[in-house]
Structure formats: structure tokens, C-alpha cells
Design a protein around this motif. Structure first.
Motif, PDB file in Angstrom:
ATOM      1  N   VAL A  90      -1.657 -10.508  -9.936  1.00 54.77           N
ATOM      2  CA  VAL A  90      -1.113  -9.018  -9.416  1.00 54.77           C
ATOM      3  C   VAL A  90      -2.547  -8.322  -9.615  1.00 54.77           C
ATOM      4  O   VAL A  90      -3.093  -8.316 -10.743  1.00 54.77           O
ATOM      5  N   SER A  91      -3.023  -7.500  -8.552  1.00 48.95           N
ATOM      6  CA  SER A  91      -4.039  -6.685  -8.580  1.00 48.95           C
ATOM      7  C   SER A  91      -3.716  -5.282  -8.305  1.00 48.95           C
ATOM      8  O   SER A  91      -3.130  -5.093  -7.173  1.00 48.95           O
ATOM      9  N   ILE A  92      -4.105  -4.016  -9.004  1.00 50.33           N
ATOM     10  CA  ILE A  92      -3.696  -2.848  -8.807  1.00 50.33           C
ATOM     11  C   ILE A  92      -4.860  -1.800  -8.750  1.00 50.33           C
ATOM     12  O   ILE A  92      -5.376  -1.877  -9.951  1.00 50.33           O
ATOM     13  N   LEU A  97       0.126  10.224  -5.536  1.00 48.92           N
ATOM     14  CA  LEU A  97      -0.778   9.088  -5.251  1.00 48.92           C
ATOM     15  C   LEU A  97      -1.292   9.334  -3.858  1.00 48.92           C
ATOM     16  O   LEU A  97      -0.564   9.343  -2.926  1.00 48.92           O
ATOM     17  N   GLU A  98      -2.696   9.551  -3.701  1.00 49.19           N
ATOM     18  CA  GLU A  98      -3.409   9.625  -2.531  1.00 49.19           C
ATOM     19  C   GLU A  98      -3.507   8.238  -1.617  1.00 49.19           C
ATOM     20  O   GLU A  98      -3.124   8.112  -0.669  1.00 49.19           O
ATOM     21  N   LYS A  99      -3.837   7.298  -2.409  1.00 50.60           N
ATOM     22  CA  LYS A  99      -3.820   5.859  -1.933  1.00 50.60           C
ATOM     23  C   LYS A  99      -3.659   5.159  -2.831  1.00 50.60           C
ATOM     24  O   LYS A  99      -4.427   5.093  -3.864  1.00 50.60           O
ATOM     25  N   GLY A 100      -3.035   3.857  -2.933  1.00 52.16           N
ATOM     26  CA  GLY A 100      -2.809   2.957  -4.116  1.00 52.16           C
ATOM     27  C   GLY A 100      -2.233   1.636  -3.401  1.00 52.16           C
ATOM     28  O   GLY A 100      -1.764   1.546  -2.466  1.00 52.16           O
ATOM     29  N   GLY A 101      -2.790   0.570  -4.057  1.00 50.07           N
ATOM     30  CA  GLY A 101      -2.340  -0.674  -3.739  1.00 50.07           C
ATOM     31  C   GLY A 101      -1.849  -1.618  -5.004  1.00 50.07           C
ATOM     32  O   GLY A 101      -2.371  -1.403  -6.137  1.00 50.07           O
ATOM     33  N   VAL A 102      -0.823  -2.131  -4.903  1.00 55.83           N
ATOM     34  CA  VAL A 102      -0.134  -3.206  -5.681  1.00 55.83           C
ATOM     35  C   VAL A 102      -0.063  -4.733  -5.076  1.00 55.83           C
ATOM     36  O   VAL A 102       0.858  -4.736  -4.336  1.00 55.83           O
ATOM     37  N   ASN A 103      -1.039  -5.570  -5.149  1.00 53.56           N
ATOM     38  CA  ASN A 103      -0.980  -6.709  -4.398  1.00 53.56           C
ATOM     39  C   ASN A 103      -0.662  -7.711  -5.272  1.00 53.56           C
ATOM     40  O   ASN A 103      -0.990  -7.908  -6.370  1.00 53.56           O
ATOM     41  N   LEU A 141       0.935  -1.248  -0.022  1.00 53.63           N
ATOM     42  CA  LEU A 141      -0.075  -0.007  -0.005  1.00 53.63           C
ATOM     43  C   LEU A 141       0.748   1.255   0.120  1.00 53.63           C
ATOM     44  O   LEU A 141       1.820   1.374   0.585  1.00 53.63           O
ATOM     45  N   ILE A 142       0.351   2.132  -0.851  1.00 55.13           N
ATOM     46  CA  ILE A 142       1.289   3.587  -0.990  1.00 55.13           C
ATOM     47  C   ILE A 142       0.051   4.511  -0.376  1.00 55.13           C
ATOM     48  O   ILE A 142      -0.817   4.526  -1.022  1.00 55.13           O
ATOM     49  N   GLN A 143       0.487   5.559   0.496  1.00 52.28           N
ATOM     50  CA  GLN A 143      -0.301   6.409   0.830  1.00 52.28           C
ATOM     51  C   GLN A 143       0.453   7.831   1.135  1.00 52.28           C
ATOM     52  O   GLN A 143       1.349   7.977   1.116  1.00 52.28           O
ATOM     53  N   HIS A 144      -0.601   8.841   0.838  1.00 56.16           N
ATOM     54  CA  HIS A 144      -0.116  10.235   1.398  1.00 56.16           C
ATOM     55  C   HIS A 144       1.189  10.833   0.473  1.00 56.16           C
ATOM     56  O   HIS A 144       2.006  11.343   0.963  1.00 56.16           O
TER      57      HIS A 144
END
Length: 299
Positions: free
Chosen positions: A89-91, A54-60, A47-50
Motif C-alpha cells: 500500500v502506498s499513500i 484534502l486537495e489531492k491524495g492517493g491510497v494505492n 484517488l481523493i480530490q477537491h
């Protein structure tokens, strides 16, 4: 081709995409959360935030396995007992600036112990404000990938994206579409398993340079509070799709996946306003008018 080869590619794809997104954002870094699935395997939620962009993002990434439960059998229309293996992988990325679009990508592989297998995936773009030139450029990147592997891939998978990334209860598409494919194997395509995997790899690899470009050219554009309020409303539509219609969300929950990882696709803030109607002739109305199936963005 063994499933561990596919799994290892998806792991490396996650690493590469995270590195490129971090470099482009310039501030935030991904935080990793490791988890285990109750029947076997697990995943790496990042998870990337702030960030600056990017305010919020996920790379799973996930690779899970186990016996098919009754809910899965019903969903897959399978009667016999079997074990499953699923990896992918889901983004989803939610930007701070409403002039930067939301983006989603998923690439996945699924197999059963009876020998059945398939690949699936797709990429779609959800601008808060549609920029026709950027929508065209985005589709050009996807068409270039598709054309390497099949002359009819782009048109076929573009139409499937229009049908899939669609909110029937709103009669609007989620954004400007992209490509969507599922259940790809030798039975559905005149290609070998390795050739289909090559296509999936190319789809995965086109994501980062495409979205990083869109981040870069839009990140410094000026916006108003009105633009932010519209962004929150459009995020609300995104939530509606993911919770009501998205197959991946439903599949993850049905198979006992990790709830926090499955719902990482939701934005940090979304709004709903009763019977909201944009001003006639506004940029908001122009975007709504373009959320239709069948638009030829390459024209």
C-alpha cells in the motif's frame, strides 16, 4: 505465512485508511480505478480530490507478479532467472491548507521464487511550515509503534529516514522525517517472518489516526496568499524528490507498473521560482533552517 495473507491485509488496510480519511475530510470520497499488470496481478488505485481538507491524495494497493526482467535483475543485483511477487500500500496526501502537512506512507512485501523475501516501508511528514510540537507528537506515535517490536527500531529507522528522505542537490531533508526500513527478514533481524509482519501491520495501522489528527487540528487555521505561494514551492521540492530520488517511483516504472498510479504522489499544483530566497527571520526561513538530518524531534 503465505503471501495471500499479506496481500489480504494490505487490501483491508487500504479500505480502512480510505474510510478514515473520507470521514475526516467530510466532503470528498475516493474514486477507485482497477488495473492489471502486464505480467500478472494488478491493483486498486484510489484517488481523493477537491475535498474540504484534502486537495489531492492517493491510497494505492497493488499485488503484481511475473518473471524478473533484466532491469529488475540489475536493480536487485540478481543474476539468475526468477519470478517475483510484490504487494503493498502506498499513500501520499496533499492538503488544501498550507498549515496541514503533506504525508507519505508505504508498506510493502517482496518475494522471489528462489525463497528470498523482505518487507519494507516507512512514514514521513512534510510540513510546509514546521511546527515543532506537532513534529514531536508525530515522532512519538512512530516511536511507540517501534518500541513494541524492537528497542532500537525507532532510532535505527529514524536515521534511515533522515538519510533516505533527503534531497542531496538541495542539501535539505524532505520534511521532519519519520521512519524508513527495507529488506527486513530473518537475515537482517532477529525476528521471525510473522513477527516482522506484525511490525509492518502496526506501522500501517498507525497512519490513519495520526494523520487524521493532524488534519483536524490544522484544517481551520488562517492562511494568506503568501502562504499558498510557499506551499507551491515546497510541493516543487516534493516533486523533485519523487521524480529524481524515490526508489519506489523508479521501481514501479522499471517493472512496467501503471504510470498514472505511480505518479499519483505528485501534487495538483507545484511551482518553481528561480533562486528564491525567503525573507530573513520569516517563518519560511525558519522551516528551511530546520530541514536538516539528525534533528532529535523528541527532545
Amino acid at each position: 505465512m503465505e503471501r495471500n495473507e499479506i496481500e489480504e491485509f494490505f487490501k483491508s488496510l487500504q479500505d480502512d485508511i480510505c474510510a478514515q480519511l473520507e470521514q475526516t475530510d467530510g466532503k470528498a470520497t475516493f474514486q477507485e480505478d482497477l488495473w492489471q499488470h502486464k505480467t500478472g496481478g494488478g491493483g486498486r488505485t484510489r484517488l481523493i480530490q477537491h475535498g474540504d481538507i484534502l486537495e489531492k491524495g492517493g491510497v494505492n494497493f497493488s499485488a503484481v507478479e511475473g518473471p524478473l526482467g533484466e532491469d529488475m535483475k540489475k536493480a536487485l543485483k540478481i543474476n539468475e532467472d526468477a519470478d517475483f511477487f510484490a504487494t503493498g500500500v502506498s499513500i501520499v496526501q496533499h492538503p488544501r491548507n498550507p498549515m496541514v502537512p503533506i504525508i507519505h506512507m508505504n508498506v510493502r512485501y517482496f518475494e522471489l521464487s528462489n525463497g528470498t523475501y523482505w518487507f519494507g516501508g516507512g512514514i514521513d511528514l512534510t510540513p510546509h511550515y514546521i511546527n515543532e510540537a506537532q513534529a514531536k507528537w508525530f515522532h512519538e506515535q512512530l516511536k511507540a509503534v517501534c518500541d513494541k517490536h524492537g528497542v532500537d527500531f525507532y532510532q535505527t529507522f529514524k536515521e534511515r529516514a533522515d538519510d533516505y528522505f533527503y534531497l542531496p542537490h538541495r542539501d535539505e531533508t524532505r520534511g521532519v522525517g519519520g521512519i524508513f526500513f527495507d529488506h527486513l527478514n530473518e537475515k537482517s533481524l532477529n525476528l521471525s517472518k510473522s513477527q516482522i509482519f506484525d511490525f509492518v501491520k502496526d506501522v500501517g495501522n498507525v497512519f490513519a489516526p495520526t494523520y487524521c489528527h493532524l488534519m483536524t487540528i490544522n484544517k481551520d487555521k488562517a492562511y494568506t496568499q503568501k502562504n499558498k505561494e510557499w506551499q507551491f514551492l515546497r510541493r516543487g521540492r516534493y516533486v523533485e524528490f519523487n521524480l529524481v530520488w524515490d526508489r519506489g517511483t523508479k521501481f514501479g516504472l522499471v517493472t512496467g507498473g501503471r504510470t498514472e498510479s505511480i505518479l499519483m504522489s505528485l501534487p495538483p499544483q507545484a511551482n518553481w521560482e528561480y533562486c528564491f530566497e525567503p525573507e530573513a527571520g520569516s517563518e519560511e526561513q525558519k522551516t528551511l533552517d530546520a530541514l536538516k538530518k539528525g534533528i532529535d524531534w523528541l527532545a
